[in-house]
Design a protein around this motif. Structure first.
Motif, PDB file in Angstrom:
ATOM      1  N   MET A 214       0.823  -1.214   0.000  1.00 55.48           N
ATOM      2  CA  MET A 214       0.000   0.000   0.000  1.00 55.48           C
ATOM      3  C   MET A 214       0.853   1.259   0.000  1.00 55.48           C
ATOM      4  SD  MET A 214      -2.991  -0.983   2.654  1.00 55.48           S
ATOM      5  CE  MET A 214      -4.074  -2.365   2.301  1.00 55.48           C
ATOM      6  N   VAL A 215       0.244   2.351  -0.433  1.00 50.78           N
ATOM      7  CA  VAL A 215       0.915   3.645  -0.323  1.00 50.78           C
ATOM      8  C   VAL A 215       0.043   4.602   0.501  1.00 50.78           C
ATOM      9  CG1 VAL A 215       1.994   5.577  -1.517  1.00 50.78           C
ATOM     10  CG2 VAL A 215       2.043   3.318  -2.558  1.00 50.78           C
ATOM     11  N   GLY A 217      -3.475   4.258   1.215  1.00 53.01           N
ATOM     12  CA  GLY A 217      -4.467   3.622   2.078  1.00 53.01           C
ATOM     13  C   GLY A 217      -5.839   4.261   2.001  1.00 53.01           C
TER      14      GLY A 217
HETATM   15  S1  FES Z   1      -3.145   1.810  -0.940  1.00 51.67           S
HETATM   16 FE1  FES Z   1      -3.391   3.164  -2.563  1.00 51.67          FE
HETATM   17  S2  FES Z   1      -5.292   2.548  -3.313  1.00 51.67           S
HETATM   18 FE2  FES Z   1      -5.038   1.232  -1.672  1.00 51.67          FE
END
Ligand code: FES
Ligand SMILES: Cc1cc2nc3c(=O)[nH]c(=O)nc-3n(C[C@H](O)[C@H](O)[C@H](O)COP(=O)(O)OP(=O)(O)OC[C@H]3O[C@@H](n4cnc5c(N)ncnc54)[C@H](O)[C@@H]3O)c2cc1C
Ligand SMILES: Cc1cc2nc3c(=O)[nH]c(=O)nc-3n(C[C@H](O)[C@H](O)[C@H](O)COP(=O)(O)OP(=O)(O)OC[C@H]3O[C@@H](n4cnc5c(N)ncnc54)[C@H](O)[C@@H]3O)c2cc1C
Lengths: 274, 459
Positions: A214-215, A217
Motif C-alpha cells: 500500500m501507499v 491507504g
Molecule cells: S493503498 Fe493506494 S489505493 Fe489502496
C-alpha cells in the motif's frame, strides 16, 4: 508526533507497540489498520490494529521485523515518537452473519485474529482458534487466546511446541469433526491460499485479510488492488477482508514481490544500522 | 489600428538533454526586464476578452499594466483579488485554452504570454511581499476544510482573511493535494507549494495532517464541531484499462507512480520508498498526468518512453507546453493506438503491450472525433513498466461514510450555485465536484464556496 507509550516483546522478532493516537483509538474497530511513518524520510507502512483503548487513547500494533522499516522500529524505545500514524483505515471485520467460526492465525496474522476472538467471545459466540507458527518461540498471545477462544489449537512447523504440522492439518481434522459456517484466516498469503483450498473443498465460507502493498491507504493509488471474483478491488478501502475463495492468489502473491530487490537492499542498510 | 509586430518573449528553459537527467525545474522564468517587455505587448483592450477566458476572471490587463510600469507588488495585489496562487497557476494553467486563446494579439502575431508574466509576479510575491495582515477581527466562527489541494487552500485562505477560524484536515502526512503528490518537482517546485502552505499557517489556519475524514473523524463530528464544512477531497480514484494482464507486476497507475516519486521522494538515491525504474516504459493516456509520468520515467533513467494514445495529436488533452517539453526530452508518441492486452513473463512481470491502430470517425458526445479500430493492425511494444494515466474519478471514501451527501451516478458531489451540498452547512468544490479538472477551476470553486460560507456566517 505519536508517542510510543509501551513496548512488549512477544517473540524474537515481534514486538507489540501501544501508540498514543486518541482519534484513531476513538474510531477504531476490529479488522481495521493504520499506516505509519517512523521519521521524515520514512516509508508509509500498514499494520493491523490489534487492540485499542478509547479511554487511554492508545492503539496497539504488533510488528514483525522483516525489512527496513520494521527493523528500524525494532530500535525504538518507549517514549520515542512516530512521525505519522493515520487510521483507522479499511473496513471493520463483519462476521455477524455467522455462528460457528474458526479463526486461523499464521505468524503475524495472529495480530488480526486476536481482536476478533475477543469480540466474538463478547458477543457470546466464542470461536475455535488455530494458531500456527514456525516454532515455539514465535507463538504469540497464547494466554490471551486461551481466555477468548472456545477451544485453542496450537501447531508449530518444526514440532517444538504442542504438535508438529500446519494450520491446515488441524483445520482438516476440525472440519471432519465439527460443523462450521465460517473460517476467518489471516497470515502469509501462501498460508491463506492453502486454507482456502481446504475450505473450498469442504464448502465452508472463508474470509481472509489481504496484506497487499500500500501507499496512501485511501483508494487513491490503486497499488493495493486485488482480483476478487474477476473484479478489481482495493484492499485499503474495499478490504482488507475478502471472500478467500474468489481471490486470484497467484496474482496477489506475485504482486507482493513487486519490490523485492529494493527491499533486500534496504534490509541490508537496516542491518548495518543506517 | 496598426499594431507594431513584437514577437512573444520565449520562456527560457534548460537544455532538454541536461534537464531530462534530473528533477530540477525545467522552465527558468522571466527576469524583470523580460516580464516588463512581455507585459508591454498587452494592447490594454477596453473589453478584455482574456478575462472572460479565465475561469476566475483575473484582472489581466490591469496586472499587466502594473508589471509594464515595474510595479510588481501592485500587480500581485491585483491578481490576488481573484487568484491567490499565481506562482502555481502561472506554471500549470492551460493558458492556451483559456486567457491566451482569447487574446486579440493572437490574431496579429502571438498572444501575450500571460501565464509567464503571472508566474513572474507570483514568484516575486512569494520572495518579496510581506504577508498581508488582515484588518478583519478574528471571529469565533469555525470552519473545517477537508483536503488540502488548491480548492481547499483557496477556501481556507479566503475564509481566514475574513476572520474565520479555519482548520484544514488532510489525509496524507503532507498538505498540498495533487500539487505535492501529483505534479512533479521539475514542473512545480515543492518549495513553492510549501511557501503557500506556510503563508496559510501564518494567517492562522490550523493544518492537521494524517486525518482521513470519514475514518479518523466522521462528517457528523465535523458538522457538530464546526459552523461550516468545505469538502475538497479531490478526484482520487484511478481509472484502469480493464484489459487482460492488468494485474501483472509492472503495471501501475500514474497516481501510484507519481506519488511514490513526488511525495515519497523515491527518485532520491537513498529513498526507502521503492519505485520501479522501467527500461522501456509505456504510458497510456495523453493528459497532463500522462506527460508528467512519461517525463518522470525519463528522469528515472528509462531508455525509451512511449506515450500510447487512442486519439490523434489534436485531441491530446495535455497542455501544449508539456507535450512540447516531453517531445524535446525524447518521449515518443504512438498516437491513434489503443492498448488491447498486456503480456507477462512466467514470473508475472509485464513484458509487452499489445496494441491496435485506430482511425478517427465521427465526433462523439465530447465533441472529439471517435476513434475506430483498424482491423488486423495489431502490434506489440516491448515494455517492462506500463503506467496507466487514463484519469480519475471522485474518491468515494466520504460519500460512503456519509450517506446523506447527494452525489451523481459517477460519485461526484452535487452542489448548488453557492457550492452548497445537499447537507446544511456543508459545501464542496474542486475535482470532488467536477471530476478531474484543473487547478484554476478548483481554486475558483474554493473561493466561491468561501464567499458563500462567509455570507452565511455573517463574516
Ligand atoms: S493503498 Fe493506494 S489505493 Fe489502496
Ligand atoms: C492491511 C495490512 C495489515 C498488515 N498488518 C501487519 C501487522 O499487523 N503486523 C506486521 O508485522 N505486518 C503487517 N503487515 C505487513 C507490513 O505492512 C509489512 O511487513 C511491512 O510493510 C514491511 O516493511 P519493511 O520495510 O519492514 O519491509 P520490506 O523489506 O519493505 O518488506 C518486507 C515484506 O513486506 C511487504 N511489504 C513491503 N512494503 C509494504 C507496504 N508498503 N505495504 C504492505 N506490505 C508491504 C512485502 O511483501 C515485502 O516482501 C500488514 C500489511 C497490510 C497491507
Ligand atoms: C499528475 C497531475 C498533473 C496535473 N497537471 C495539471 C496541470 O498542469 N494544470 C492543471 O490545471 N491541472 C493539473 N492537474 C489537475 C489538478 O491538479 C487538479 O484538478 C486539482 O489539484 C484539484 O484540486 P482539488 O482541490 O479539487 O483536490 P486535490 O488537489 O486532488 O486534493 C485533494 C486532497 O484531499 C485529500 N483527501 C482526500 N480524501 C480525503 C479525506 N477523506 N479526508 C481528508 N483529506 C482527504 C487528498 O489527500 C488530497 O490532498 C494535474 C493532476 C495530476 C494528478
Amino acid at each position: 508526533m505519536y508517542e510510543i507509550l509501551k513496548i512488549r516483546r512477544l517473540a524474537p522478532n515481534v514486538r507489540e507497540y501501544a501508540v498514543y493516537a486518541p482519534e484513531v483509538a476513538k474510531h477504531a474497530k476490529a479488522g481495521q489498520f493504520i499506516i505509519l511513518r517512523v521519521d521524515e524520510n520514512g516509508e508509509r507502512v500498514p499494520f493491523t490494529i490489534c487492540d485499542y483503548d478509547k479511554n487511554a487513547g492508545t492503539v496497539t500494533v504488533l510488528v514483525q521485523e522483516v525489512g527496513y522499516t520494521t527493523m528500524l522500529m525494532g530500535r525504538l524505545n518507549e517514549g520515542d515518537c512516530l512521525k505519522d500514524f493515520v487510521g483507522p483505515l479499511g473496513k471493520p471485520t463483519d462476521l455477524s452473519g455467522y455462528k460457528n467460526i474458526v479463526l486461523i492465525g499464521g505468524g503475524i496474522g495472529t495480530a488480526v485474529i486476536y481482536p476478533q476472538a475477543k469480540q466474538l467471545k463478547r458477543e457470546g459466540k466464542a470461536a475455535d482458534v488455530i494458531v500456527g507458527a514456525r516454532n515455539k518461540e514465535l507463538i504469540m498471545y497464547e494466554a490471551e487466546f486461551k481466555a477468548a477462544a472456545r477451544e485453542l489449537y496450537l501447531t508449530t512447523d518444526d514440532g517444538s511446541y504442542v504438535r508438529k504440522g500446519f494450520v491446515t492439518d488441524v483445520l482438516k481434522e476440525l472440519l471432519d469433526k465439527k460443523h462450521y459456517d465460517c473460517v476467518f484466516a489471516v497470515g502469509p498469503m501462501p498460508m491463506m491460499k492453502a486454507v482456502c483450498n481446504v475450505t473450498k473443498e469442504a464448502g465452508v465460507h472463508t474470509v481472509v485479510s489481504m496484506n497487499s502493498i500500500m501507499v496512501d491507504g485511501t483508494g487513491m493509488c490503486g497499488g493495493c488492488r486485488v482480483s476478487v471474483g474477476g473484479q478489481r478491488k482495493y484492499a485499503c478501502v474495499d478490504g482488507p477482508e475478502f471472500d478467500g475463495h474468489l481471490i486470484d492468489w497467484d496474482e496477489a502473491i506475485s504482486r507482493l514481490g513487486t519490490y523485492k530487490e529494493h527491499e533486500a537492499e534496504c534490509r541490508l542498510r537496516a542491518g548495518k544500522g543506517e | 489600428m496598426a499594431v507594431e509586430k513584437k514577437p512573444r518573449n520565449q520562456m527560457p528553459c534548460r537544455d532538454p538533454k541536461e534537464r531530462a537527467g534530473d528533477f530540477k525545474e525545467v522552465s527558468l522564468g522571466y527576469d524583470l526586464q523580460t516580464a516588463k517587455a512581455e507585459a508591454m505587448r498587452c494592447l490594454q483592450c477596453k473589453n478584455p476578452l482574456c478575462r472572460s477566458g479565465c475561469p476566475v476572471s483575473v484582472r489581466i490587463p490591469e496586472f499587466l499594466h502594473a508589471v509594464a510600469n515595474g510595479e510588481i507588488e501592485k500587480a500581485g495585489e491585483i491578481i490576488n483579488t481573484t487568484n491567490s496562487l499565481p506562482a502555481v497557476c502561472g506554471r500549470v494553467c492551460p493558458q492556451e485554452e483559456q486567457c491566451e486563446k482569447m487574446c486579440i494579439r493572437g490574431k496579429m502575431d502571438a498572444p501575450v504570454a500571460i501565464g509567464n508574466v503571472e508566474r513572474f509576479v507570483g514568484d516575486y510575491m512569494l520572495k518579496n511581499a510581506a504577508p498581508k495582515k488582515t484588518d478583519k477581527k478574528q471571529s469565533d466562527k469555525r470552519v473545517a476544510v477537508v483536503g488540502s489541494g488548491p480548492s481547499s487552500l483557496t477556501c481556507a485562505a479566503s475564509l481566514a482573511a475574513k476572520g474565520a477560524k479555519v482548520t484544514v484536515f488532510e489525509a496524507f502526512h503532507k498538505a498540498g493535494g495533487v500539487l505535492v503528490y501529483g505534479i512533479p518537482e521539475f514542473r512545480l517546485p515543492k518549495s513553492l507549494v510549501e511557501s503557500e502552505i506556510n503563508k496559510l499557517a501564518a494567517a492562522g489556519v490550523e493544518i492537521v495532517t494524517n486525518t482521513v475524514i470519514g475514518k479518523t473523524l466522521t462528517m457528523e463530528e465535523l458538522i457538530a464541531d464546526f459552523d461550516a464544512v468545505f469538502i475538497g477531497n479531490g478526484a482520487g480514484l484511478p481509472v484502469f484499462l480493464g484489459i487482460e494482464g492488468e494485474g501483472l507486476n509492472g503495471v501501475v497507475s500514474a497516481n501510484e507512480y507519481l506519488t511514490r516519486v513526488n511525495l515519497m521522494k523515491a527518485y532520491e538515491k537513498d529513498s526507502i520508498t521503492p519505485v520501479y525504474r522501467g527500461k522501456n516504459v509505456c504510458v497510456i493516456g495523453a493528459g497532463n498526468v500522462a506527460m508528467d509520468a512519461a517525463r518522470t520515467a525519463l528522469r528515472l533513467n528509462a531508455e525509451s518512453v512511449t506515450v500510447v494514445y487512442r486519439r490523434g495529436r489534436e485531441e491530446m488533452p495535455a497542455r501544449k507546453e508539456e507535450i512540447h517539453h516531453a517531445e524535446e526530452e525524447g518521449v515518443r508518441f504512438e498516437l491513434l493506438t489503443a492498448p488491447l492486452k498486456l503480456v507477462g513473463s512466467e514470473s508475472r512481470r509485464v513484458t509487452s503491450l499489445v496494441c491496435e491502430r485506430m482511425t478517427l470517425g465521427e465526433p462523439d458526445a465530447s465533441g472529439r472525433r471517435r476513434p475506430v479500430k483498424v482491423s488486423g493492425s495489431e502490434f506489440e511494444i516491448k515494455t517492462d513498466l506500463v503506467i496507466v494515466a487514463l484519469g480519475t474519478s471522485p474518491n468515494p471514501l466520504i460519500k460512503d461514510s456519509f450517506k446523506q451527501l447527494k452525489t451523481t451516478e459517477r460519485g461526484a458531489i452535487v452542489v448548488d450555485e453557492n457550492m452548497q451540498t445537499s447537507v446544511e452547512k456543508v459545501y464542496a468544490g474542486g475535482d470532488a465536484v467536477t471530476g478531474a479538472a484543473t487547478v484554476i477551476l478548483a481554486m475558483g470553486a474554493g473561493r466561491k464556496a468561501a464567499a458563500a460560507i462567509a455570507e452565511k456566517l455573517g463574516l
